[in-house]
Design a protein around this motif. Structure first.
Motif, PDB file in Angstrom:
ATOM      1  N   THR A   1       0.791  -1.153  -0.036  1.00  0.00           N
ATOM      2  CA  THR A   1      -0.205   0.135   0.123  1.00  0.00           C
ATOM      3  C   THR A   1       0.913   1.163   0.091  1.00  0.00           C
ATOM      4  OG1 THR A   1      -1.704  -1.035   1.237  1.00  0.00           O
ATOM      5  CG2 THR A   1      -1.858   1.155   1.258  1.00  0.00           C
ATOM      6  N   GLY A   2       1.939   1.310   0.866  1.00  0.00           N
ATOM      7  CA  GLY A   2       2.871   2.570   0.825  1.00  0.00           C
ATOM      8  C   GLY A   2       3.380   2.639  -0.629  1.00  0.00           C
ATOM      9  N   ALA A   3       3.797   1.621  -1.441  1.00  0.00           N
ATOM     10  CA  ALA A   3       4.577   1.592  -2.562  1.00  0.00           C
ATOM     11  C   ALA A   3       3.586   2.028  -3.611  1.00  0.00           C
ATOM     12  CB  ALA A   3       4.915  -0.048  -3.154  1.00  0.00           C
ATOM     13  N   ILE A   4       2.145   1.599  -3.350  1.00  0.00           N
ATOM     14  CA  ILE A   4       1.098   2.350  -4.353  1.00  0.00           C
ATOM     15  C   ILE A   4       1.115   3.843  -4.196  1.00  0.00           C
ATOM     16  CG2 ILE A   4      -1.557   2.265  -4.681  1.00  0.00           C
ATOM     17  CD1 ILE A   4      -1.113  -0.735  -3.916  1.00  0.00           C
ATOM     18  N   ARG A   5       0.945   4.213  -2.717  1.00  0.00           N
ATOM     19  CA  ARG A   5       0.660   5.605  -2.696  1.00  0.00           C
ATOM     20  C   ARG A   5       1.736   6.426  -3.040  1.00  0.00           C
ATOM     21  NH1 ARG A   5      -1.487   9.367   1.542  1.00  0.00           N
ATOM     22  NH2 ARG A   5      -0.687  11.213   0.823  1.00  0.00           N
ATOM     23  N   GLN A   6       2.846   5.888  -2.933  1.00  0.00           N
ATOM     24  CA  GLN A   6       4.266   6.747  -3.210  1.00  0.00           C
ATOM     25  C   GLN A   6       4.187   6.621  -4.981  1.00  0.00           C
ATOM     26  OE1 GLN A   6       5.312   7.821  -0.704  1.00  0.00           O
ATOM     27  NE2 GLN A   6       7.486   7.308  -0.717  1.00  0.00           N
ATOM     28  N   GLY A   7       3.962   5.520  -5.660  1.00  0.00           N
ATOM     29  CA  GLY A   7       3.783   5.255  -6.957  1.00  0.00           C
ATOM     30  C   GLY A   7       2.910   6.328  -7.838  1.00  0.00           C
ATOM     31  N   LEU A   8       1.838   6.671  -6.921  1.00  0.00           N
ATOM     32  CA  LEU A   8       0.627   7.441  -7.487  1.00  0.00           C
ATOM     33  C   LEU A   8       1.116   9.044  -7.257  1.00  0.00           C
ATOM     34  CD1 LEU A   8      -2.393   5.592  -6.556  1.00  0.00           C
ATOM     35  CD2 LEU A   8      -1.763   6.255  -8.742  1.00  0.00           C
ATOM     36  N   GLU A   9       1.801   9.070  -6.288  1.00  0.00           N
ATOM     37  CA  GLU A   9       2.539  10.658  -6.165  1.00  0.00           C
ATOM     38  C   GLU A   9       3.468  10.821  -6.966  1.00  0.00           C
ATOM     39  OE1 GLU A   9       3.483  12.017  -2.158  1.00  0.00           O
ATOM     40  OE2 GLU A   9       1.724  10.870  -1.178  1.00  0.00           O
ATOM     41  N   LEU A  10       4.254   9.847  -7.161  1.00  0.00           N
ATOM     42  CA  LEU A  10       5.116   9.917  -8.338  1.00  0.00           C
ATOM     43  C   LEU A  10       4.525  10.392  -9.803  1.00  0.00           C
ATOM     44  CD1 LEU A  10       8.287   9.484  -9.019  1.00  0.00           C
ATOM     45  CD2 LEU A  10       7.541   7.216 -10.043  1.00  0.00           C
ATOM     46  N   VAL A  11       3.378   9.569 -10.029  1.00  0.00           N
ATOM     47  CA  VAL A  11       2.768   9.916 -11.171  1.00  0.00           C
ATOM     48  C   VAL A  11       1.982  11.489 -11.048  1.00  0.00           C
ATOM     49  CG1 VAL A  11       0.272   9.524 -12.412  1.00  0.00           C
ATOM     50  CG2 VAL A  11       1.950   7.541 -11.709  1.00  0.00           C
ATOM     51  N   GLN A  12       1.516  11.820 -10.105  1.00  0.00           N
ATOM     52  CA  GLN A  12       1.248  13.239  -9.886  1.00  0.00           C
ATOM     53  C   GLN A  12       2.339  14.175 -10.440  1.00  0.00           C
ATOM     54  OE1 GLN A  12      -0.533  13.420  -5.960  1.00  0.00           O
ATOM     55  NE2 GLN A  12      -2.450  14.277  -6.923  1.00  0.00           N
ATOM     56  N   MET A  13       3.471  13.938  -9.940  1.00  0.00           N
ATOM     57  CA  MET A  13       4.636  14.606 -10.016  1.00  0.00           C
ATOM     58  C   MET A  13       5.006  14.743 -11.505  1.00  0.00           C
ATOM     59  SD  MET A  13       6.731  13.640  -6.743  1.00  0.00           S
ATOM     60  CE  MET A  13       8.308  14.602  -7.011  1.00  0.00           C
ATOM     61  N   ALA A  14       5.076  13.579 -12.045  1.00  0.00           N
ATOM     62  CA  ALA A  14       5.498  13.272 -13.140  1.00  0.00           C
ATOM     63  C   ALA A  14       4.505  13.828 -14.485  1.00  0.00           C
ATOM     64  CB  ALA A  14       5.944  11.912 -13.573  1.00  0.00           C
TER      65      ALA A  14
ATOM     66  N   PHE B   1      -6.545   4.924 -14.901  1.00  0.00           N
ATOM     67  CA  PHE B   1      -7.639   3.973 -15.431  1.00  0.00           C
ATOM     68  C   PHE B   1      -7.506   2.680 -14.597  1.00  0.00           C
ATOM     69  CE2 PHE B   1      -9.388   5.181 -19.516  1.00  0.00           C
ATOM     70  CZ  PHE B   1      -8.953   6.483 -19.602  1.00  0.00           C
ATOM     71  N   VAL B   2      -8.959   2.385 -13.941  1.00  0.00           N
ATOM     72  CA  VAL B   2      -8.709   1.319 -13.293  1.00  0.00           C
ATOM     73  C   VAL B   2      -9.635   0.369 -13.491  1.00  0.00           C
ATOM     74  CG1 VAL B   2      -8.009   2.635 -10.818  1.00  0.00           C
ATOM     75  CG2 VAL B   2     -10.240   2.422 -11.515  1.00  0.00           C
ATOM     76  N   SER B   3      -9.397  -0.867 -13.108  1.00  0.00           N
ATOM     77  CA  SER B   3     -10.174  -2.043 -13.629  1.00  0.00           C
ATOM     78  C   SER B   3     -11.665  -2.015 -12.614  1.00  0.00           C
ATOM     79  CB  SER B   3      -9.688  -3.618 -13.379  1.00  0.00           C
ATOM     80  OG  SER B   3      -9.354  -3.552 -11.887  1.00  0.00           O
ATOM     81  N   ASN B   4     -12.651  -2.442 -13.415  1.00  0.00           N
ATOM     82  CA  ASN B   4     -13.947  -2.510 -12.524  1.00  0.00           C
ATOM     83  C   ASN B   4     -14.230  -3.933 -12.437  1.00  0.00           C
ATOM     84  OD1 ASN B   4     -16.463  -1.911 -11.613  1.00  0.00           O
ATOM     85  ND2 ASN B   4     -17.392  -1.060 -13.326  1.00  0.00           N
ATOM     86  N   PRO B   5     -14.283  -4.315 -11.418  1.00  0.00           N
ATOM     87  CA  PRO B   5     -13.779  -3.624 -10.089  1.00  0.00           C
ATOM     88  C   PRO B   5     -12.145  -3.789  -9.844  1.00  0.00           C
ATOM     89  CG  PRO B   5     -14.329  -5.996  -9.420  1.00  0.00           C
ATOM     90  CD  PRO B   5     -14.416  -5.887 -11.114  1.00  0.00           C
ATOM     91  N   THR B   6     -11.883  -2.970  -8.949  1.00  0.00           N
ATOM     92  CA  THR B   6     -10.546  -2.994  -8.440  1.00  0.00           C
ATOM     93  C   THR B   6     -10.550  -3.365  -6.858  1.00  0.00           C
ATOM     94  OG1 THR B   6      -8.106  -2.308  -8.464  1.00  0.00           O
ATOM     95  CG2 THR B   6      -9.855  -0.867  -8.246  1.00  0.00           C
ATOM     96  N   TRP B   7      -9.206  -3.356  -6.266  1.00  0.00           N
ATOM     97  CA  TRP B   7      -9.045  -3.294  -4.875  1.00  0.00           C
ATOM     98  C   TRP B   7      -9.565  -2.157  -4.339  1.00  0.00           C
ATOM     99  CZ3 TRP B   7      -4.483  -1.391  -1.778  1.00  0.00           C
ATOM    100  CH2 TRP B   7      -4.589  -1.764  -0.260  1.00  0.00           C
ATOM    101  N   PRO B   8     -10.558  -2.075  -3.390  1.00  0.00           N
ATOM    102  CA  PRO B   8     -11.102  -0.645  -3.009  1.00  0.00           C
ATOM    103  C   PRO B   8     -10.185   0.454  -2.493  1.00  0.00           C
ATOM    104  CG  PRO B   8     -12.377  -2.686  -2.031  1.00  0.00           C
ATOM    105  CD  PRO B   8     -11.124  -3.132  -2.696  1.00  0.00           C
ATOM    106  N   ASN B   9      -9.253  -0.120  -1.914  1.00  0.00           N
ATOM    107  CA  ASN B   9      -8.222   0.927  -1.513  1.00  0.00           C
ATOM    108  C   ASN B   9      -7.628   1.696  -2.436  1.00  0.00           C
ATOM    109  OD1 ASN B   9      -7.311   2.159   1.066  1.00  0.00           O
ATOM    110  ND2 ASN B   9      -5.564   0.777   1.413  1.00  0.00           N
ATOM    111  N   HIS B  10      -7.468   0.994  -3.808  1.00  0.00           N
ATOM    112  CA  HIS B  10      -6.790   1.800  -4.874  1.00  0.00           C
ATOM    113  C   HIS B  10      -7.801   2.905  -4.983  1.00  0.00           C
ATOM    114  CE1 HIS B  10      -5.170  -2.071  -7.080  1.00  0.00           C
ATOM    115  NE2 HIS B  10      -4.110  -1.408  -6.276  1.00  0.00           N
ATOM    116  N   LEU B  11      -9.083   2.818  -5.008  1.00  0.00           N
ATOM    117  CA  LEU B  11     -10.168   4.139  -5.366  1.00  0.00           C
ATOM    118  C   LEU B  11      -9.772   4.977  -4.060  1.00  0.00           C
ATOM    119  CD1 LEU B  11     -12.932   1.943  -6.522  1.00  0.00           C
ATOM    120  CD2 LEU B  11     -11.205   3.028  -7.817  1.00  0.00           C
ATOM    121  N   SER B  12      -9.805   4.698  -2.888  1.00  0.00           N
ATOM    122  CA  SER B  12      -9.662   5.255  -1.759  1.00  0.00           C
ATOM    123  C   SER B  12      -8.427   6.191  -1.726  1.00  0.00           C
ATOM    124  CB  SER B  12      -9.811   4.395  -0.556  1.00  0.00           C
ATOM    125  OG  SER B  12      -9.834   5.241   0.472  1.00  0.00           O
ATOM    126  N   ILE B  13      -7.182   5.497  -1.979  1.00  0.00           N
ATOM    127  CA  ILE B  13      -5.979   6.319  -2.211  1.00  0.00           C
ATOM    128  C   ILE B  13      -6.078   7.357  -3.295  1.00  0.00           C
ATOM    129  CG2 ILE B  13      -3.542   6.118  -2.503  1.00  0.00           C
ATOM    130  CD1 ILE B  13      -3.754   3.426  -1.315  1.00  0.00           C
TER     131      ILE B  13
END
Ligand code: LMR
Length: 394
Positions: free
Chosen positions: A101-114, A121-133
């Protein structure tokens, strides 16, 4: 200021965990949270981890900080485990993170910076915490079709159609293996088509791989991740050690950023370290250290792989038994997909009322979308579940 705070929506997985704990029934069955349990219902410390801990206790001389991006030996060992030789080592920047989860959060922050303004785009459905983060970070999310509710298999045509909508710089979040919550996975041919589409549109893949070794084996489960990393110019990968090393509470994960433009590696690596420093400074070390010892000591590694194979084979055997039992009781192949799905989860395709009936009347706890944790079963409870599903009209 606290008067400005509002209640946060409850995390459904964690909520179910509490509800199960509070249920006084002795014969209750927990098919909720994704934590591996053996036939006795226990989540043991894996043998190789225990041995590594014993060894480390003797060797450890300091608790001083590790490197900001984590120990290089951990990063190398994990890059090897996940990527094999799919890409050159110089193409990979990496940092240890507190869990997948920490890696996902950091990865998405990296995406935001870059790529500010990138949609994910997320699969429907996906792990609920993906959507929440994603919501927490204010990143726009676009769902793509993934699961065919009729067949309980991947809706590849729907997925491809929806992914046509990606724009350059957008990110496509894929599950490396053992899709959570469905258990339905892309095959390599389907992944090749997704790679082609992402490359044609200039979209960047991000892979969440949290169950390597729980599907078809360590190498087979890494195939999708390796194909994407080799086939796309850039890939973000979040990998978890929680499940396959059984070290959930140690919070051990890794974020990797692959770029075939190897000249970029230094800057990307610097950004990963910067993100660590901003968010929590140095990453936790104990779990990472155990993983490194297990992966780099041939004896420990062999024992870990043997135990992981037993875990995986046990889950496949339970899948077969459940599919068989439901076939016997329903006289149809309707639930045959359970044997085809891989990983810890299967979405059974049961109506919410049936899920509720099973919980209320039988003490069988599964997620509201009918996701079950296969490892919550054992040979004795499989027939109980199958019978209860049929009796509830599933
Ligand atoms: C799950 O999906 O149940 C696991 O990944 C555990 C979690 O933290 O949600």
């Amino acid at each position: 200021m606290f008067e400005n705070l509002h209640e946060q929506p409850a995390d459904k997985i964690l909520q179910l965990m509490v509800a199960f704990r509070e249920d006084p029934r002795e014969d209750k069955i927990d098919l909720g949270v994704g934590v591996y349990r053996n036939a006795e219902g226990l989540t043991p410390v894996m043998r190789a981890i225990k041995a590594a801990e014993r060894k480390w206790w003797e060797q450890e001389t300091t608790k001083s900080y590790t490197a900001l991006a984590g120990e290089p030996a951990f990063l190398d060992a994990m890059i090897g485990l996940v990527l094999g030789d799919a890409v050159p080592r110089e193409a990979v920047a990496a940092a240890a993170a507190p869990g997948g989860t920490g890696a996902i959060r950091q990865g998405l922050e990296l995406v935001q910076m870059a790529s500010p303004g990138a949609r994910v785009f997320v699969s429907n459905p996906t792990w609920p915490n993906h959507l929440s983060i994603l919501a927490h970070l204010g990143i726009e999310t676009v769902p793509y079709r993934y699961f065919d509710a009729e067949t309980c298999a991947v809706d590849c045509a729907g997925m491809m159609e929806d992914l046509e909508g990606v724009r350059p710089g957008d990110v496509v979040l894929l599950h490396g293996c053992c899709h959570n919550p469905t258990g339905a996975n892309l095959n390599l041919t389907q992944v090749e088509a997704v790679i082609e589409l992402m490359n044609a549109r200039g979209a960047v893949p991000m892979i969440d791989i949290a169950y390597q070794g729980f599907g078809d084996g360590l190498t087979a489960d890494a195939q999708v991740t390796r194909a994407v990393a080799a086939g796309c110019p850039e890939t973000v990968i979040a990998a978890s050690c929680s499940k396959n090393f059984g070290i959930y509470r140690e919070r051990t994960g890794i974020l990797m950023a692959v770029s075939h433009d190897t000249g970029r590696r230094g800057v990307v690596q610097g950004n990963l370290a910067h993100l660590n420093r901003q968010n929590y400074s140095f990453p936790p070390d104990h779990g990472a250290r155990m993983v490194t010892l297990v992966l780099t000591d041939p004896e420990l590694r062999a024992d870990w792989e043997t135990e992981l194979d037993e875990v995986r084979e046990g889950m496949i055997a339970l899948r077969m038994q459940l599919a068989e039992e439901l076939k016997r009781l329903t006289g149809s192949d309707r639930f045959g997909f359970i044997a085809e799905h891989r990983g810890m989860f299967s979405r059974l395709g049961l109506a919410p009322e049936i899920v509720e009936t099973l919980r209320r009347d039988r003490g069988i706890y599964m997620m509201g979308d009918s996701r079950i944790n296969i490892a919550g079963l054992n040979r004795q409870t499989v027939p109980v579940l199958a019978k209860a599903i049929v009796a509830a009209g599933g």
